[in-house]
Design an enzyme around this catalytic site. Sequence first.
Site, short mmCIF file in Angstrom:
data_model
loop_
_atom_site.label_atom_id
_atom_site.label_comp_id
_atom_site.label_asym_id
_atom_site.label_seq_id
_atom_site.Cartn_x
_atom_site.Cartn_y
_atom_site.Cartn_z
N PHE A 1 13.10 50.56 -60.07
CA PHE A 1 13.05 51.15 -61.41
C PHE A 1 11.74 50.82 -62.12
O PHE A 1 11.38 51.49 -63.09
CB PHE A 1 14.25 50.67 -62.25
CG PHE A 1 14.03 49.39 -62.98
CD1 PHE A 1 14.17 48.17 -62.35
CD2 PHE A 1 13.64 49.40 -64.31
CE1 PHE A 1 13.94 46.99 -63.03
CE2 PHE A 1 13.42 48.23 -65.01
CZ PHE A 1 13.57 47.01 -64.36
N LYS A 2 11.02 49.82 -61.64
CA LYS A 2 9.77 49.45 -62.33
C LYS A 2 8.75 50.59 -62.33
O LYS A 2 7.86 50.63 -63.17
CB LYS A 2 9.19 48.18 -61.72
CG LYS A 2 10.08 46.97 -62.02
CD LYS A 2 9.48 45.66 -61.60
CE LYS A 2 10.31 44.50 -62.10
NZ LYS A 2 11.61 44.38 -61.40
#
Length: 461
Positions: free
Chosen positions: A111-112
């Site tokens: 998700f980064k």
Amino acid sequence: MKYISTRGKAPALSFGDVLLAGLANDGGLYVPETLPHYSKEEIASWADLSYQALAFKIMWPFVEGDIPADAFKKMIDEAYAGFNHSSIAPMVQVGNNEWILELFRGPTLAFKDFALQLLGRLMDYVLSERKEKLVILGATSGDTGSAAIEGCRHSEHLDIFILHPYQRVSEVQRRQMTTVIDDNVFNIAVKGNFDDCQGMVKSSFADQSFLNGAKLGAVNSINWARIMAQIVYYFSSALSVGAPHRKVSFSVPTGNFGDIFAGYLAKKMGLPIDQLVVATNKNDILHRVISENDMSRQSLNVTLSPSMDIMVSSNFERLLFDAHGRDGAEIDDLMARFNNGDVSLKDQAWSFVKDNFDSYKVDDEKTCDVIADVFAKTQYLLDPHTAIGLEAARHCWKDKSVPMITLATAHPVKFPEAVEKAGCDTPALPEHMKDLFEREESYAVLENSLSDVQAFVAAKL
Ligand SMILES: *Cc1c(COP(=O)(O)O)cnc(C)c1O
């Protein structure tokens, strides 16, 4: 929009300044002075927007004045062009009213990417306007490094150096970093452990004289722009299951408290969120403070969900600021008390925290059980971080008529150890990474020595 420090002593800054500064010079974290608030009608009117258009709506008030609208739209389009699903953050149903929000469709499968793909472009824009350059220096135990490198590789005004502990990151993780061959990307394997790498980064920020005038910048999770970009998918996912006409809840595998803090902001901006569940592994400081007002530091546990292996959650200070009536002097005081060994919040502040969050902790054994169980029942393979989120969701869920959305923070292929321990087969690499093991690598191996690392960086600039 102006930004103020949680410790109250640093000057208020604009978005562009906050973007490049990271930490405030009084040791605090920057937060927006005010938040926009939206009515139900307004939020409902966003239901048919593309992810990119929604992202613009939500983030625009935070950057207005520093970034022109057209340039910002272009950055958003480019940031999400490399995602491998047309809805960018798709939802998968795994049970009755139970949803998984897949946040791993970006270039590094975690998700980064949502924040870092945008951050690199924002920094590049502001630096080019100011005719400045910045040297990004960071340490990684595996996951953050590749997302940061992918986010900065196309930036003309950034050079990025990422340290990782030599032979102590998985091959997939190493190759995700070292196969990015660009003029401004430098990978360094340090013959030491992660703490050695992080110590070198800290020392380098404290004394930047080795850079001969160049300046260091950080892309770590305390950077406000990262939080901002993460607010968007709370809105997009909630809208897709019927908000704002009904409430929704979220469960978030949590480490530094960045991702879930974005959910808390979404709620303050008007999204009707019923519950925000903080899911932790054995490193449970957040679960302890929420459930029993215990913020004591305990030693670090190595778990099957390494991206949540942290002792102290840096972004929690942003919540504490609100919990203390946004009084910077109180936070300054509190930090001094913590350093003197005090480990609890005043009743009023603790109530604030408890009123806004539920929490649960999940150990390695249970993590594997959940992966195995969900796979057996639905053929859907969870990564260990997401499995912790789902288990916490199931444990904390108060009203089963409210949709519960668990954030899937990584693709299971990144964490084969947990998947194998759960008795499942490691999945194949996604299409855009199929040849990862054949790609050319480039990285330097250096001794565990600050002067060696600094000399390397200086020589490359
Ligand atoms: C970074 C990370 C987390 C923790 O996110 P925070 O914003 O630090 O709470 C959870 N899962 C994965 C896979 C991560 O990479």
